[in-house]
Design an enzyme around this catalytic site. Structure first.
Site, PDB file in Angstrom:
ATOM      1  N   SER A   6      20.076  71.184  -5.367  1.00 50.11           N
ATOM      2  CA  SER A   6      18.734  71.229  -4.576  1.00 50.11           C
ATOM      3  C   SER A   6      18.510  72.625  -3.660  1.00 50.11           C
ATOM      4  O   SER A   6      19.249  73.237  -3.602  1.00 50.11           O
ATOM      5  CB  SER A   6      19.517  70.399  -3.491  1.00 50.11           C
ATOM      6  OG  SER A   6      18.736  70.371  -2.111  1.00 50.11           O
ATOM      7  N   HIS A  29      17.275  69.332  -8.373  1.00 49.57           N
ATOM      8  CA  HIS A  29      17.056  68.386  -7.451  1.00 49.57           C
ATOM      9  C   HIS A  29      16.023  68.484  -6.583  1.00 49.57           C
ATOM     10  O   HIS A  29      16.188  69.526  -5.623  1.00 49.57           O
ATOM     11  CB  HIS A  29      18.668  68.248  -6.950  1.00 49.57           C
ATOM     12  CG  HIS A  29      18.682  66.725  -5.994  1.00 49.57           C
ATOM     13  ND1 HIS A  29      19.099  65.622  -6.361  1.00 49.57           N
ATOM     14  CD2 HIS A  29      18.601  66.663  -4.602  1.00 49.57           C
ATOM     15  CE1 HIS A  29      19.112  65.025  -5.325  1.00 49.57           C
ATOM     16  NE2 HIS A  29      18.935  65.650  -4.134  1.00 49.57           N
ATOM     17  N   ASP A  31      14.295  67.335  -3.254  1.00 46.81           N
ATOM     18  CA  ASP A  31      14.505  66.403  -1.973  1.00 46.81           C
ATOM     19  C   ASP A  31      13.163  66.185  -1.487  1.00 46.81           C
ATOM     20  O   ASP A  31      12.318  67.125  -1.270  1.00 46.81           O
ATOM     21  CB  ASP A  31      15.614  66.902  -1.226  1.00 46.81           C
ATOM     22  CG  ASP A  31      16.965  66.905  -1.500  1.00 46.81           C
ATOM     23  OD1 ASP A  31      17.434  65.633  -2.047  1.00 46.81           O
ATOM     24  OD2 ASP A  31      17.613  67.878  -1.474  1.00 46.81           O
ATOM     25  N   MET A  33      11.184  64.282   1.601  1.00 39.37           N
ATOM     26  CA  MET A  33      11.427  63.691   3.086  1.00 39.37           C
ATOM     27  C   MET A  33      10.059  63.128   3.610  1.00 39.37           C
ATOM     28  O   MET A  33       9.352  64.370   3.537  1.00 39.37           O
ATOM     29  CB  MET A  33      12.292  64.311   3.787  1.00 39.37           C
ATOM     30  CG  MET A  33      13.611  64.744   3.266  1.00 39.37           C
ATOM     31  SD  MET A  33      14.463  65.709   4.396  1.00 39.37           S
ATOM     32  CE  MET A  33      16.007  66.056   3.332  1.00 39.37           C
ATOM     33  N   HIS A  62      14.650  63.141  -5.759  1.00 37.73           N
ATOM     34  CA  HIS A  62      15.340  62.130  -4.846  1.00 37.73           C
ATOM     35  C   HIS A  62      14.234  61.789  -3.563  1.00 37.73           C
ATOM     36  O   HIS A  62      14.197  62.660  -2.488  1.00 37.73           O
ATOM     37  CB  HIS A  62      16.547  62.828  -4.037  1.00 37.73           C
ATOM     38  CG  HIS A  62      17.496  62.222  -3.113  1.00 37.73           C
ATOM     39  ND1 HIS A  62      18.186  62.851  -2.319  1.00 37.73           N
ATOM     40  CD2 HIS A  62      17.327  60.968  -2.622  1.00 37.73           C
ATOM     41  CE1 HIS A  62      18.678  61.819  -1.468  1.00 37.73           C
ATOM     42  NE2 HIS A  62      18.165  60.744  -1.562  1.00 37.73           N
ATOM     43  N   MET A  64      13.515  60.580  -0.192  1.00 42.23           N
ATOM     44  CA  MET A  64      14.226  59.889   1.122  1.00 42.23           C
ATOM     45  C   MET A  64      12.807  59.619   1.926  1.00 42.23           C
ATOM     46  O   MET A  64      12.329  60.274   2.910  1.00 42.23           O
ATOM     47  CB  MET A  64      14.922  61.040   1.684  1.00 42.23           C
ATOM     48  CG  MET A  64      16.226  61.206   1.057  1.00 42.23           C
ATOM     49  SD  MET A  64      17.106  62.758   1.548  1.00 42.23           S
ATOM     50  CE  MET A  64      16.302  63.817   0.508  1.00 42.23           C
ATOM     51  N   MET A 133      25.423  59.005  -1.389  1.00 41.24           N
ATOM     52  CA  MET A 133      25.207  59.816  -0.329  1.00 41.24           C
ATOM     53  C   MET A 133      26.462  60.390   0.206  1.00 41.24           C
ATOM     54  O   MET A 133      26.915  59.274   0.927  1.00 41.24           O
ATOM     55  CB  MET A 133      24.104  59.633   0.847  1.00 41.24           C
ATOM     56  CG  MET A 133      22.626  59.534   0.250  1.00 41.24           C
ATOM     57  SD  MET A 133      21.702  61.186  -0.462  1.00 41.24           S
ATOM     58  CE  MET A 133      22.088  62.271   0.844  1.00 41.24           C
ATOM     59  N   ASP A 171      25.866  63.283  -3.602  1.00 43.05           N
ATOM     60  CA  ASP A 171      24.881  64.388  -2.984  1.00 43.05           C
ATOM     61  C   ASP A 171      25.205  64.441  -1.370  1.00 43.05           C
ATOM     62  O   ASP A 171      25.131  63.518  -0.767  1.00 43.05           O
ATOM     63  CB  ASP A 171      23.388  63.792  -3.079  1.00 43.05           C
ATOM     64  CG  ASP A 171      22.396  64.570  -2.573  1.00 43.05           C
ATOM     65  OD1 ASP A 171      22.686  65.790  -2.266  1.00 43.05           O
ATOM     66  OD2 ASP A 171      21.139  64.000  -2.459  1.00 43.05           O
TER      67      ASP A 171
HETATM   68  C1  DX5 Z   1      20.577  65.702   1.951  1.00 41.43           C
HETATM   69  C2  DX5 Z   1      19.929  65.843   0.579  1.00 41.43           C
HETATM   70  C3  DX5 Z   1      20.804  66.963  -0.352  1.00 41.43           C
HETATM   71  C4  DX5 Z   1      21.208  68.167   0.344  1.00 41.43           C
HETATM   72  C5  DX5 Z   1      22.233  68.610  -0.310  1.00 41.43           C
HETATM   73  O1  DX5 Z   1      19.575  64.815   2.761  1.00 41.43           O
HETATM   74  O2  DX5 Z   1      19.500  64.595  -0.015  1.00 41.43           O
HETATM   75  O3  DX5 Z   1      20.400  66.954  -1.513  1.00 41.43           O
HETATM   76  O4  DX5 Z   1      19.960  69.074   0.247  1.00 41.43           O
HETATM   77  O5  DX5 Z   1      22.665  69.971   0.115  1.00 41.43           O
HETATM   78  P1  DX5 Z   1      23.966  70.193   0.628  1.00 41.43           P
HETATM   79  O6  DX5 Z   1      24.760  70.378  -0.899  1.00 41.43           O
HETATM   80  O7  DX5 Z   1      24.014  71.521   1.119  1.00 41.43           O
HETATM   81  O8  DX5 Z   1      24.542  69.270   1.291  1.00 41.43           O
HETATM   82 ZN    ZN Z   2      19.132  64.837  -2.528  1.00 38.88          ZN
END
Ligand code: DX5
Ligand code: ZN
Length: 208
Positions: A6, A29, A31, A33, A62, A64, A133, A171
């Site tokens: 990520s 990955h 993310d 949001m 991913h 969210m 998670m 994750d």
């Molecule tokens: C958190 C994300 C993860 C995150 C992982 O909400 O979904 O993918 O970026 O980062 P680390 O490894 O720093 O927890």
């Molecule tokens: Zn993630």
């Protein structure tokens, strides 16, 4: 063990993506949001779509977001291997999983730390991936929640009992110390442990 990296915590995303492209990471990955499902918001799709300029690795998306349906066609346009959204969302889950599959992309469901794995049961026949998670979704750099170890074991047993071949990914807070708790996973999703380091490849090597 496959590794999905990520770039959520990276200040300079183009440079981080170019550096990651030179590692043997299996996936990038992504993310996403929306500021509703989680308090933070990531860059809009019109910026995110530029990822292809910096890496040719396959993407592990991913979502969210509260309503994944409208995001799926966007991320399906990219070099995407998996699209995962949360079992806790508002939209019709089966419809969203079928929509992902209609693009020939593997579909996944994610579970927040307090969501029991049995919530996944109705969807198991459709699922290619389950994302456990191991921190509250919303930010990189958090500490691995230790009870995730038992949750992963419980999920592996559940998948076996339903003859599901879905991959398990974990994750949040992944590093060299907690990887032993995740041996039953197929994919480790890692952010800051890799991207806060100067050299990415040795960190990835430590996780394999
Ligand atoms: C958190 C994300 C993860 C995150 C992982 O909400 O979904 O993918 O970026 O980062 P680390 O490894 O720093 O927890
Ligand atoms: Zn993630």
């Amino acid at each position: 063990m496959k590794i999905s990296v990520s770039f959520l915590s990276c200040k300079n995303v183009p440079i981080a993506l170019k550096k990651l492209n030179d590692t043997d990471a299996d996936y990038i990955h992504v993310d996403v949001m929306d500021g509703k499902f989680v308090p933070n918001k990531t860059m809009p799709f019109r910026e995110m779509r530029n990822i292809y300029k910096y890496t040719d690795k396959r993407l592990d998306v991913h979502l969210m977001v509260e309503g994944p349906k409208k995001y799926i066609p966007l991320y399906a346009e990219l070099n995407t291997e998996f699209i995962t959204f949360h079992v806790e969302v508002m939209d019709d889950i089966e419809e969203c999983l079928e929509l992902i599959k209609s693009y020939g992309i593997k579909c996944g469901l994610a579970v927040k730390p307090n969501t029991p794995v049995k919530r996944l049961v109705p969807y198991l026949p459709l699922l290619d991936l389950i994302l456990v998670m191991s921190v509250e979704p919303g930010a990189g750099g958090q500490t691995f929640i230790s009870s995730s170890r038992d949750k992963i074991k419980e999920l592996r047993a559940l998948l076996n009992s339903y003859h599901s071949k879905a991959f398990i990914s974990v994750d949040g807070g992944i590093n060299k110390e907690v990887k032993e708790s995740c041996q039953e996973c197929d994919i480790l999703t890692v952010g800051s442990y890799v991207t806060n380091a100067e050299m990415f490849q040795p960190q990835i090597d430590n996780l394999r």
